[in-house]
Design an enzyme around this catalytic site. Structure first.
Site, short mmCIF file in Angstrom:
data_model
loop_
_atom_site.label_atom_id
_atom_site.label_comp_id
_atom_site.label_asym_id
_atom_site.label_seq_id
_atom_site.Cartn_x
_atom_site.Cartn_y
_atom_site.Cartn_z
N GLU A 1 -0.17 -9.53 -17.79
CA GLU A 1 -0.11 -8.41 -16.47
C GLU A 1 -1.09 -7.12 -17.10
O GLU A 1 -1.80 -6.69 -16.15
CB GLU A 1 1.12 -7.68 -16.38
N GLU B 1 9.12 -13.47 -20.33
CA GLU B 1 8.92 -12.00 -20.24
C GLU B 1 7.85 -11.27 -20.81
O GLU B 1 6.91 -10.63 -20.53
CB GLU B 1 10.29 -11.24 -20.06
N TRP C 1 -3.94 -2.01 -1.30
CA TRP C 1 -4.09 -3.21 -2.18
C TRP C 1 -4.35 -4.18 -1.04
O TRP C 1 -3.82 -4.90 -0.15
CB TRP C 1 -2.80 -3.64 -2.69
N LYS D 1 3.16 -2.70 -7.15
CA LYS D 1 4.58 -2.45 -7.78
C LYS D 1 5.43 -3.11 -6.87
O LYS D 1 6.37 -3.83 -7.27
CB LYS D 1 4.84 -1.10 -8.00
N ASN E 1 0.52 -0.60 6.13
CA ASN E 1 1.04 -1.39 5.08
C ASN E 1 1.46 -2.63 5.61
O ASN E 1 2.50 -2.57 6.55
CB ASN E 1 2.01 -0.48 4.27
N GLY E 2 1.29 -3.90 5.33
CA GLY E 2 1.62 -5.16 5.56
C GLY E 2 0.54 -5.97 6.09
O GLY E 2 -0.61 -5.83 5.85
N ARG F 1 1.42 1.78 -5.71
CA ARG F 1 1.71 0.83 -4.76
C ARG F 1 0.59 0.00 -4.50
O ARG F 1 0.58 -1.01 -3.74
CB ARG F 1 2.05 1.41 -3.63
N CYS G 1 0.72 -1.11 0.03
CA CYS G 1 -0.03 -0.05 0.01
C CYS G 1 0.98 1.21 0.30
O CYS G 1 2.05 1.12 0.14
CB CYS G 1 -0.92 -0.09 1.08
N LYS H 1 4.29 -9.87 -19.53
CA LYS H 1 3.84 -8.45 -19.84
C LYS H 1 2.50 -8.59 -20.51
O LYS H 1 1.57 -7.90 -19.96
CB LYS H 1 4.75 -7.62 -20.68
N HIS I 1 6.19 -30.93 -27.15
CA HIS I 1 5.85 -31.67 -26.10
C HIS I 1 4.53 -31.26 -25.20
O HIS I 1 4.65 -31.32 -23.96
CB HIS I 1 7.10 -31.67 -25.02
#
Length: 615
Positions: free
Chosen positions: A495, A488, A75, A610, A101-102, A27, A2, A492, A511
Site C-alpha cells: 500500500e 496484513e 479519487w 480511505k 461523491n459516488g 478520502r 471523495c 501494508k 508449494h
C-alpha cells in the site's frame, strides 16, 4: 470516494473550505477544486493534484471573497485525473455548480438524452451529466432547485453524496445522499457540509447525518429542511452532539498520521475493551451481544464479510471463534460475496467489519444477508456510519479517527472487539472453563503495555528498513493465528511503498513460492513460541538453505531463530490467540520506514482512498 466540503454563513467561506479539504484529503487526492459565490457570480478553480496545488493555483486565479462555497477532493472513477475532470462542475448555463461523491451508473444513457436536447459536455465525468440533468429538469418544469434535484435523483441509478447551488439563489445549498456519507454542521447563523465532521469540528459540535435517500435544503435564513427523495415527505432532523475533538484529527507532533496511529494503538486497544471487560469480576458485557445472545448461540455458523485490512482481522477472528467458542466460521471478501449467490439462511449470523462504516462492498453484502433472513452484526469505528445504521446490532471499536489511508489501529482494535465477542460466546456456551476465561481476559488487559514494549523496536526496525528499501519483492510467512498477520504485513508494504509483497501460510511455501527465494529475497517469518513453533523453524531452515534473507518476528528471549535469521525483532510473550496484536506492530513500522526512505507519501498512497464508497 471523495471529500465534500461546503459552507454558507457569515464568515468567509474560502479558508473554512480549504482547511476542510486538507482534513478530508485522505478520502481522495488526485484532484481538487473550490467554487465560491462572491455576491455577483460563481468563481471556480480546480486542478489535478493535491489541495496544496489547488491553493497555489486558486489564489492566483480568482478572488477568494464570499460567504458561500463548496469544495471537493477527488479519487477518479469516471475520467482520468486532470483539470477538466476535477470537481466542481458547472451546468451548461453556468448557473448551477455541483460536487459529487459516488457513481451514477446510468450516466451514459442520461448523457445521450441530454446531448439530443442540445447539452454539451467538457469532461468525461458522470457528475457533469448529473448537474445538467438537474438544470434540464429545473428549466423544463420551471421549478426551484430543491425540487429539480429531487426529480433528477429519482432518475439516476447509483450512489451519491452531492452539494449543489444556484448563483441566482445564493442563500441556499441543496445536498443529498445515497450510499455515500454526508454531514451538516449546525452553527449560529451558519451551516457546514462535509463528508464527515472533521472539517467543522472547531466551529460547532452539533451535526445532522443524512440517511440514505434523503436530501436537505440548507438555507442561511431558514435553517435545514430534510425530505425523502422518493416521496418528498418531510423528515424531522436528528441533531446529535459530536464526540470528536480537534486534537484527534491533528498529527500531535508526529511527522505523519500513520506513525501517530501506530503509536496510538496501546490507548486505542485499551479504549476498545475499557468498560466492556472486567477481569477481576470475570465479566465481559457488550450490549449488542447480550441483547442477541440467543441468536448467536443458536446460529449454525458465523459468516464474516469485510475488505482489505478488515478482512485480515476477520481471518484472525475465525481462528479465535472456532478455537474458543467452537462455532463454524467462514470469512468472505465482501466484494465477492454478493456476486456468487451465497447460501445464507436465517440460521446464520453475519458479522460485517469496516473501519469507516461506509465500505460500499460491505454495505452491499449486509443488504444481501438481511434479504436472506440472516442476523447481521456490525463492527466499525465511525459512530453513526452507514454500517452502524444498516446492521441489526453491533459494536464500535473506539479507535478514534484513523486518517492515514493504510489502516493500523483499525486492525488491532477490530481484533480486540472480535476477541471479546468470542470470549463472551465461549463462556455462554461453556466451551472454555472459568479459569481459561479469566486467563484470557487478564492477558488481554496486559496487551496495551505489551504493544508499548513492541513499539520500542522502532529504531531497530528502521535499520532493517535501510537494508531492504531497494528490493523489488518481499515474502511474508506465518502459521495459524499469524498467517493473517503475514497477509496484513504484505498489504501494508504494498500500500505505502509500492514494493510487491505476498503473504502466505508458512507451510505453503513449498508449494510454489519457494521458487522465488534467492539471496536477494527478504522473507519476513512470524515465529512466536506459541503455535507451531517447531514447524516454522523448519520453514526458516528451508529458506536459509536457499540463501534467502530472513527477518524473524520472535518472542522475547528466543534463541533458536536468532541463530538462523539475518535479523530478529522481538515482541513480548502472550497467549497464542493474542499474538497478532503484537506481531503486527513491527510489520507496520517496517512498511512505514521503507516507504519513508523511498520518498513515498505514507498517509496518502497513490490510487488509494480511505473510505471506499464505490464498488
Amino acid at each position: 470516494m471523495c471529500g465534500i466540503v461546503g459552507y454558507i454563513g457569515h464568515r468567509e467561506a474560502y479558508p473554512i473550505i480549504l482547511k476542510g479539504l486538507k482534513r478530508l484529503e485522505y478520502r481522495g487526492y488526485d484532484s481538487a477544486g473550490i467554487a465560491l459565490f462572491d455576491g455577483s457570480d460563481i468563481k471556480l478553480s480546480k486542478t489535478k493534484g493535491k489541495v496544496d496545488d489547488l491553493q497555489t493555483r486558486l489564489e492566483k486565479e480568482i478572488s477568494t471573497n464570499g460567504n458561500l462555497g463548496i469544495g471537493h477532493t477527488r479519487w477518479a472513477t469516471h475520467g482520468v485525473p486532470n483539470d477538466i475532470n476535477s470537481h466542481p462542475h458547472y451546468s451548461n448555463s453556468g448557473n448551477l455548480v455541483i460536487i459529487h461523491n459516488g457513481i451514477i451508473e446510468n450516466y451514459e444513457s442520461l448523457k445521450k438524452e441530454l446531448i439530443k436536447r442540445g447539452y454539451t459536455f467538457k469532461s468525461d465525468t458522470d457528475t457533469e451529466v448529473l448537474v445538467n440533468l438537474i438544470e434540464d429538469v429545473k428549466k423544463n418544469e420551471n421549478i426551484k432547485l430543491g425540487k429539480a434535484v429531487q426529480i433528477a435523483l429519482n432518475q439516476v441509478v447509483g450512489a451519491y453524496a452531492i452539494a449543489v447551488f444556484d448563483k441566482n439563489k445564493p442563500n441556499e445549498i441543496v445536498v443529498a445522499r445515497l450510499g455515500s456519507p454526508l454531514a451538516i454542521g449546525i452553527g449560529e447563523d451558519e451551516f457546514f457540509i462535509a463528508s464527515d465532521a472533521s472539517p467543522f469540528i472547531e466551529y460547532t459540535k452539533n451535526a445532522i447525518y443524512l440517511e440514505d435517500e434523503e436530501m436537505a435544503i440548507v438555507r442561511r435564513d431558514k435553517g435545514v429542511k430534510i425530505r425523502k427523495i422518493k416521496d418528498d415527505s418531510l423528515v424531522d432532523p436528528y441533531v446529535q452532539e459530536l464526540q470528536l475533538n480537534l486534537e484527534q484529527i491533528e498529527k500531535g507532533g508526529y511527522d505523519h498520521f500513520m506513525l501517530k496511529e501506530i503509536y496510538e494503538q496501546p490507548s486505542a486497544i485499551l479504549d476498545t475493551f475499557r468498560g466492556r471487560m472486567l477481569p477481576k469480576e470475570a465479566i465481559i458485557k457488550m450490549a449488542g451481544i447480550e441483547d442477541n445472545m440467543k441468536t448467536f448461540l443458536n446460529a449454525n455458523r458465523i459468516v464474516i464479510v469485510a475488505c482489505g485490512t478488515s478482512w485480515h482481522a476477520g481471518l484472525v477472528s475465525e481462528y479465535i471463534f472456532e478455537d474458543l467458542a467452537r462455532i463454524p466460521v467462514e470469512v468472505e471478501y465482501a466484494s465477492e460475496f454478493r456476486y456468487r449467490n451465497p447460501v445464507i439462511t436465517d440460521k446464520d449470523v453475519v458479522i460485517a467489519i469496516s473501519q469507516s462504516g461506509e465500505t460500499a462492498d460491505t454495505l452491499a453484502a449486509i443488504k444481501l444477508a438481511k434479504s436472506k433472513g440472516a442476523f447481521v452484526f456490525g463492527v466499525c469505528n465511525v459512530v453513526g456510519s452507514s454500517i452502524a445504521r444498516e446492521t441489526h446490532a453491533g459494536a464500535y471499536t473506539h479507535a478514534g479517527p484513523e486518517i492515514g489511508v493504510a489502516s493500523t489501529k483499525a486492525f488491532t482494535t477490530q481484533i480486540t472487539v472480535l476477541t471479546l465477542i468470542a470470549l463472551r460466546l465461549a463462556r455462554a456456551k461453556g466451551t472454555i472453563s472459568s479459569s481459561e476465561f479469566r486467563h484470557h481476559m487478564i492477558e488481554l488487559e496486559l496487551i496495551p503495555e505489551k504493544v508499548k514494549k513492541a513499539l520500542e523496536s522502532d529504531e531497530y526496525v528502521r535499520s532493517i528498513a535501510e537494508i531492504y528499501k531497494d528490493v523489488s519483492n518481499f515474502l511474508y510467512l506465518g502459521r495459524g493465528y499469524n498467517f493473517p498477520v503475514a497477509l496484513e504485513g504484505a498489504l501494508k508494504l504494498k500500500e505505502i511503498s509500492y514494493i510487491h509483497a505476498e503473504g502466505y501460510p508458512a507451510a505453503e511455501m513449498k508449494h510454489g513460492p519457494i521458487a522465488l527465494i534467492d539471496e536477494n529475497m527478504p522473507i519476513v517469518v512470524i515465529a512466536t513460541k506459541k503455535g507451531h513453533y517447531d514447524k516454522v523453524v523448519s520453514n526458516i531452515q528451508e529458506i536459509k538453505s536457499r540463501k534467502g534473507k530472513i527477518i524473524g518476528i520472535v518472542t522475547e528471549g528466543d534463541k533458536t531463530v536468532k541463530e538462523l535469521a539475518d535479523h530478529v525483532i522481538e515482541v513480548p510473550e502472550t497467549i497464542e490467540s493474542l499474538t497478532p496484536l503484537l506481531t503486527t506492530i513491527p510489520l507496520q513500522l517496517l512498511s512505514y520506514h521503507i516507504a519513508l526512505m523511498l520518498g513515498k507519501n505514507v498517509d496518502q498512497p497513490r490510487n488509494l482512498a480511505k473510505a471506499v464508497t464505490v464498488e
